[in-house]
Design a protein around this motif. Structure first.
Motif, PDB file in Angstrom:
ATOM      1  N   VAL A   1       0.842  -1.285  -0.070  1.00  0.00           N
ATOM      2  CA  VAL A   1      -0.022  -0.082   0.091  1.00  0.00           C
ATOM      3  C   VAL A   1       0.833   1.372  -0.044  1.00  0.00           C
ATOM      4  N   PHE A   2       0.583   2.165  -0.968  1.00  0.00           N
ATOM      5  CA  PHE A   2       1.005   3.438  -1.067  1.00  0.00           C
ATOM      6  C   PHE A   2      -0.141   4.246  -0.535  1.00  0.00           C
ATOM      7  N   ALA A   3       0.154   4.981   0.495  1.00  0.00           N
ATOM      8  CA  ALA A   3      -0.681   6.179   0.996  1.00  0.00           C
ATOM      9  C   ALA A   3      -0.301   7.462   0.593  1.00  0.00           C
ATOM     10  N   LEU A   4      -1.079   8.197  -0.156  1.00  0.00           N
ATOM     11  CA  LEU A   4      -0.958   9.435  -0.621  1.00  0.00           C
ATOM     12  C   LEU A   4      -1.212  10.387   0.332  1.00  0.00           C
ATOM     13  N   GLU A   5       0.082  11.003   0.749  1.00  0.00           N
ATOM     14  CA  GLU A   5      -0.066  12.148   1.508  1.00  0.00           C
ATOM     15  C   GLU A   5       0.795  13.393   1.576  1.00  0.00           C
ATOM     16  N   ILE A   6       0.321  14.564   1.952  1.00  0.00           N
ATOM     17  CA  ILE A   6       1.170  15.528   1.832  1.00  0.00           C
ATOM     18  C   ILE A   6       2.544  15.497   2.465  1.00  0.00           C
ATOM     19  N   LEU A   7       2.613  14.782   3.816  1.00  0.00           N
ATOM     20  CA  LEU A   7       3.855  14.494   4.366  1.00  0.00           C
ATOM     21  C   LEU A   7       4.630  13.244   3.853  1.00  0.00           C
ATOM     22  N   GLY A   8       4.034  12.654   2.730  1.00  0.00           N
ATOM     23  CA  GLY A   8       4.902  11.382   2.368  1.00  0.00           C
ATOM     24  C   GLY A   8       6.302  11.719   1.765  1.00  0.00           C
ATOM     25  N   LYS A   9       6.816  10.916   1.197  1.00  0.00           N
ATOM     26  CA  LYS A   9       8.113  11.148   0.598  1.00  0.00           C
ATOM     27  C   LYS A   9       7.905  11.514  -0.752  1.00  0.00           C
ATOM     28  N   GLU A  10       8.377  12.569  -1.494  1.00  0.00           N
ATOM     29  CA  GLU A  10       8.417  13.027  -2.699  1.00  0.00           C
ATOM     30  C   GLU A  10       9.405  12.047  -3.539  1.00  0.00           C
ATOM     31  N   ARG A  11       9.167  11.474  -4.758  1.00  0.00           N
ATOM     32  CA  ARG A  11       9.888  11.176  -5.619  1.00  0.00           C
ATOM     33  C   ARG A  11       9.816  11.472  -6.797  1.00  0.00           C
ATOM     34  N   THR A  12      10.926  11.333  -7.834  1.00  0.00           N
ATOM     35  CA  THR A  12      10.842  11.641  -9.226  1.00  0.00           C
ATOM     36  C   THR A  12      10.288  10.508  -9.926  1.00  0.00           C
ATOM     37  N   SER A  13       9.632  10.842 -11.195  1.00  0.00           N
ATOM     38  CA  SER A  13       9.125   9.870 -11.868  1.00  0.00           C
ATOM     39  C   SER A  13      10.009   8.744 -12.210  1.00  0.00           C
ATOM     40  N   GLU A  14      11.300   9.112 -12.305  1.00  0.00           N
ATOM     41  CA  GLU A  14      12.298   7.770 -12.601  1.00  0.00           C
ATOM     42  C   GLU A  14      12.433   6.955 -11.325  1.00  0.00           C
ATOM     43  N   GLU A  15      12.346   7.761 -10.151  1.00  0.00           N
ATOM     44  CA  GLU A  15      12.514   6.836  -8.970  1.00  0.00           C
ATOM     45  C   GLU A  15      11.306   6.114  -8.465  1.00  0.00           C
TER      46      GLU A  15
ATOM     47  N   THR B   1      -2.231  20.993  -1.989  1.00  0.00           N
ATOM     48  CA  THR B   1      -3.324  20.348  -1.967  1.00  0.00           C
ATOM     49  C   THR B   1      -4.242  20.391  -3.360  1.00  0.00           C
ATOM     50  N   LEU B   2      -4.637  19.154  -3.506  1.00  0.00           N
ATOM     51  CA  LEU B   2      -5.195  18.960  -4.778  1.00  0.00           C
ATOM     52  C   LEU B   2      -6.435  18.009  -4.530  1.00  0.00           C
ATOM     53  N   PRO B   3      -7.547  18.390  -5.434  1.00  0.00           N
ATOM     54  CA  PRO B   3      -8.777  17.698  -5.195  1.00  0.00           C
ATOM     55  C   PRO B   3      -8.767  16.274  -5.376  1.00  0.00           C
ATOM     56  N   HIS B   4      -9.254  15.088  -4.818  1.00  0.00           N
ATOM     57  CA  HIS B   4      -8.946  13.756  -4.861  1.00  0.00           C
ATOM     58  C   HIS B   4      -9.292  13.681  -6.361  1.00  0.00           C
ATOM     59  N   GLN B   5     -10.235  14.099  -6.981  1.00  0.00           N
ATOM     60  CA  GLN B   5     -10.575  13.935  -8.528  1.00  0.00           C
ATOM     61  C   GLN B   5      -9.207  14.196  -9.328  1.00  0.00           C
ATOM     62  N   LEU B   6      -8.618  15.260  -9.112  1.00  0.00           N
ATOM     63  CA  LEU B   6      -7.373  15.700  -9.803  1.00  0.00           C
ATOM     64  C   LEU B   6      -6.330  14.610  -9.496  1.00  0.00           C
ATOM     65  N   MET B   7      -6.200  14.334  -8.274  1.00  0.00           N
ATOM     66  CA  MET B   7      -5.041  13.499  -7.644  1.00  0.00           C
ATOM     67  C   MET B   7      -5.177  12.138  -8.534  1.00  0.00           C
ATOM     68  N   ARG B   8      -6.510  11.822  -8.423  1.00  0.00           N
ATOM     69  CA  ARG B   8      -6.618  10.456  -9.060  1.00  0.00           C
ATOM     70  C   ARG B   8      -6.105  10.559 -10.416  1.00  0.00           C
TER      71      ARG B   8
ATOM     72  N   GLU C   1      -1.901   8.776 -14.372  1.00  0.00           N
ATOM     73  CA  GLU C   1      -0.826   8.991 -15.420  1.00  0.00           C
ATOM     74  C   GLU C   1       0.623   8.982 -14.950  1.00  0.00           C
ATOM     75  N   GLN C   2       0.864   9.087 -13.577  1.00  0.00           N
ATOM     76  CA  GLN C   2       2.407   8.693 -13.333  1.00  0.00           C
ATOM     77  C   GLN C   2       2.675   7.190 -13.236  1.00  0.00           C
ATOM     78  N   VAL C   3       1.554   6.702 -13.070  1.00  0.00           N
ATOM     79  CA  VAL C   3       1.858   4.933 -13.034  1.00  0.00           C
ATOM     80  C   VAL C   3       2.173   4.487 -14.592  1.00  0.00           C
ATOM     81  N   TYR C   4       1.396   5.221 -15.161  1.00  0.00           N
ATOM     82  CA  TYR C   4       1.193   5.074 -16.680  1.00  0.00           C
ATOM     83  C   TYR C   4       2.760   5.306 -17.188  1.00  0.00           C
ATOM     84  N   ARG C   5       3.257   6.553 -16.687  1.00  0.00           N
ATOM     85  CA  ARG C   5       4.633   7.032 -17.006  1.00  0.00           C
ATOM     86  C   ARG C   5       5.727   6.259 -16.451  1.00  0.00           C
TER      87      ARG C   5
END
Length: 152
Positions: free
Chosen positions: A66-80, A124-131, A136-140
């Motif tokens: 499980v990946f929890a999307l949260e503002i305090l989570g670890k930022e990653r590059t697309s490559e990471e 802070t993004l609305p959950h609809q936009l975050m989805r 897109e990032q999973v596809y990327r």
């Protein structure tokens, strides 16, 4: 949390879901959000998050990573992020779940259940936009693994 209402978000997500079908079994599980008035006390907010958290946890199986999307989570590059997904699937974590919370965020129980925490920045993004951004990032990530020019 919550349902998508906006047609343009649904269309964007459907497009990426179609593209992802070449790489994985992709599924969106929507969990109803808890109805709450605009202004809530701390206790009421905690109660809403707890109820939403229970609904989320009911949908997660023990074997899921499980990946929890949260503002305090670890930022990653697309490559990471791509490399992380590749490593997870290579080493036995074929069921990967991403959790996007409701407007109040995720409950402590969901945060605790998560194997890792990921942030897409401090906005802070609305959950609809975050989805849409997440899909897109999973596809990327898959396209990066393929060496595709999509990422350029």
């Amino acid at each position: 949390m919550g349902k998508l209402k906006e047609k343009y978000f649904k269309q964007g997500i459907a497009e990426y879901a179609k593209r992802l079908s070449k790489f994985c079994k992709f599924q969106i599980v929507e969990v109803p959000d808890e109805k709450a008035p605009e202004s809530l006390s701390e206790a009421e907010m905690a109660n809403v998050k707890e109820k939403e958290g229970e609904r989320i946890l009911d949908k997660i199986k023990d074997k899921e990573y499980v990946f929890a999307l949260e503002i305090l989570g670890k930022e990653r590059t697309s490559e990471e992020f791509s490399k992380e997904l590749e490593q997870l699937t290579t080493y036995g974590h074929s069921d990967i779940t991403f959790v996007i919370g409701g407007s109040l965020g995720l409950s402590p129980q969901v945060i605790k259940r998560a194997n890792t925490h990921i942030s897409f920045g401090r906005f802070t993004l609305p959950h609809q936009l975050m989805r849409l951004v997440l899909v897109e990032q999973v596809y990327r990530a898959f396209m990066i693994q393929q060496g595709s020019p999509y990422h350029k």
